[in-house]
Design a protein around this motif. Structure first.
Motif, PDB file in Angstrom:
ATOM      1  N   ALA A   2     -27.913  -7.830  16.414  1.00  9.27           N
ATOM      2  CA  ALA A   2     -28.383  -9.084  17.916  1.00  9.27           C
ATOM      3  C   ALA A   2     -29.610  -8.397  18.373  1.00  9.27           C
ATOM      4  O   ALA A   2     -29.293  -7.137  19.128  1.00  9.27           O
ATOM      5  CB  ALA A   2     -27.465  -8.964  18.450  1.00  9.27           C
ATOM      6  N   ALA A   3     -30.699  -9.688  18.720  1.00  8.58           N
ATOM      7  CA  ALA A   3     -31.543  -8.637  19.549  1.00  8.58           C
ATOM      8  C   ALA A   3     -30.407  -9.156  20.808  1.00  8.58           C
ATOM      9  O   ALA A   3     -29.732 -10.010  21.885  1.00  8.58           O
ATOM     10  CB  ALA A   3     -32.512 -10.206  19.174  1.00  8.58           C
ATOM     11  N   LYS A   4     -31.112  -7.780  22.032  1.00  6.88           N
ATOM     12  CA  LYS A   4     -30.793  -8.331  23.103  1.00  6.88           C
ATOM     13  C   LYS A   4     -31.273  -8.783  24.136  1.00  6.88           C
ATOM     14  O   LYS A   4     -33.239  -8.906  23.999  1.00  6.88           O
ATOM     15  CB  LYS A   4     -30.853  -6.470  23.751  1.00  6.88           C
ATOM     16  N   GLN A   5     -30.697  -9.455  24.454  1.00  4.49           N
ATOM     17  CA  GLN A   5     -31.025 -10.175  25.676  1.00  4.49           C
ATOM     18  C   GLN A   5     -31.944  -9.435  26.878  1.00  4.49           C
ATOM     19  O   GLN A   5     -31.234  -9.154  27.574  1.00  4.49           O
ATOM     20  CB  GLN A   5     -30.169 -12.224  26.065  1.00  4.49           C
ATOM     21  N   PRO A   6     -33.061 -10.313  27.818  1.00  2.00           N
ATOM     22  CA  PRO A   6     -33.304  -9.540  28.906  1.00  2.00           C
ATOM     23  C   PRO A   6     -32.127  -9.716  29.936  1.00  2.00           C
ATOM     24  O   PRO A   6     -31.818 -11.486  30.016  1.00  2.00           O
ATOM     25  CB  PRO A   6     -35.060  -9.645  29.224  1.00  2.00           C
ATOM     26  N   PRO A   7     -32.014  -8.687  31.236  1.00  2.00           N
ATOM     27  CA  PRO A   7     -31.886  -9.970  32.147  1.00  2.00           C
ATOM     28  C   PRO A   7     -32.116 -10.439  33.113  1.00  2.00           C
ATOM     29  O   PRO A   7     -34.105 -10.992  33.008  1.00  2.00           O
ATOM     30  CB  PRO A   7     -31.387  -8.993  32.637  1.00  2.00           C
ATOM     31  N   PRO A   8     -31.904 -11.557  33.539  1.00  2.00           N
ATOM     32  CA  PRO A   8     -32.516 -12.949  33.793  1.00  2.00           C
ATOM     33  C   PRO A   8     -32.844 -12.591  35.372  1.00  2.00           C
ATOM     34  O   PRO A   8     -32.634 -11.742  36.478  1.00  2.00           O
ATOM     35  CB  PRO A   8     -30.710 -13.939  34.897  1.00  2.00           C
ATOM     36  N   LEU A   9     -33.867 -13.134  35.362  1.00  2.00           N
ATOM     37  CA  LEU A   9     -35.256 -12.537  36.688  1.00  2.00           C
ATOM     38  C   LEU A   9     -33.881 -13.330  38.272  1.00  2.00           C
ATOM     39  O   LEU A   9     -33.687 -14.441  38.268  1.00  2.00           O
ATOM     40  CB  LEU A   9     -35.862 -13.333  36.706  1.00  2.00           C
ATOM     41  N   MET A  10     -34.285 -12.102  39.049  1.00  2.00           N
ATOM     42  CA  MET A  10     -32.815 -12.395  40.597  1.00  2.00           C
ATOM     43  C   MET A  10     -34.372 -13.152  41.328  1.00  2.00           C
ATOM     44  O   MET A  10     -35.558 -12.712  41.026  1.00  2.00           O
ATOM     45  CB  MET A  10     -33.320 -11.179  41.064  1.00  2.00           C
ATOM     46  N   LYS A  11     -33.779 -14.078  41.946  1.00  2.00           N
ATOM     47  CA  LYS A  11     -34.842 -14.990  42.858  1.00  2.00           C
ATOM     48  C   LYS A  11     -34.195 -14.398  44.409  1.00  2.00           C
ATOM     49  O   LYS A  11     -33.520 -13.983  44.629  1.00  2.00           O
ATOM     50  CB  LYS A  11     -34.157 -16.477  42.413  1.00  2.00           C
ATOM     51  N   LYS A  12     -35.442 -14.509  44.836  1.00  2.00           N
ATOM     52  CA  LYS A  12     -35.566 -14.007  46.257  1.00  2.00           C
ATOM     53  C   LYS A  12     -34.685 -14.279  47.175  1.00  2.00           C
ATOM     54  O   LYS A  12     -34.699 -15.859  46.831  1.00  2.00           O
ATOM     55  CB  LYS A  12     -37.541 -13.882  47.022  1.00  2.00           C
TER      56      LYS A  12
END
Length: 91
Positions: A2-12
């Protein structure tokens, strides 16, 4: 596999705070009023205006000097030299 999902972007979180946004805008010199009622405008505007003024001044002096090259009248030559002296004195 399975394709690995990138981690969600952290909002400042600092930019979501109203006080932090106002401080940032004040430092950048754009928009809004502070507690003293002072309006913050773009600091680049003053630089652009001084550059435009200098550009027009140079253009005018170059035209005066260009016309003085082709004249034999002493009055025009004197005023040209006086213009140059004043310009360099102010500069």
């Amino acid at each position: 596999m399975a394709a690995k999902q990138p981690p969600p972007l952290m909002k400042k979180h600092s930019q979501t705070d109203l006080v932090s946004r106002l401080k940032t805008r004040k430092i950048l010199g754009v928009g809004g009023e502070d507690d003293d009622g002072e309006v913050h405008r773009s600091k680049g505007l003053a630089v652009r205006l001084c550059c435009a003024l200098l550009r027009h001044c140079h253009h005018g002096i170059s035209l005066i000097m260009w016309n003085a090259l082709y004249t034999a009248e002493k009055v025009i030559i004197r005023w040209t030299l006086l213009t140059e002296a004043c310009y360099f004195g102010v500069q």
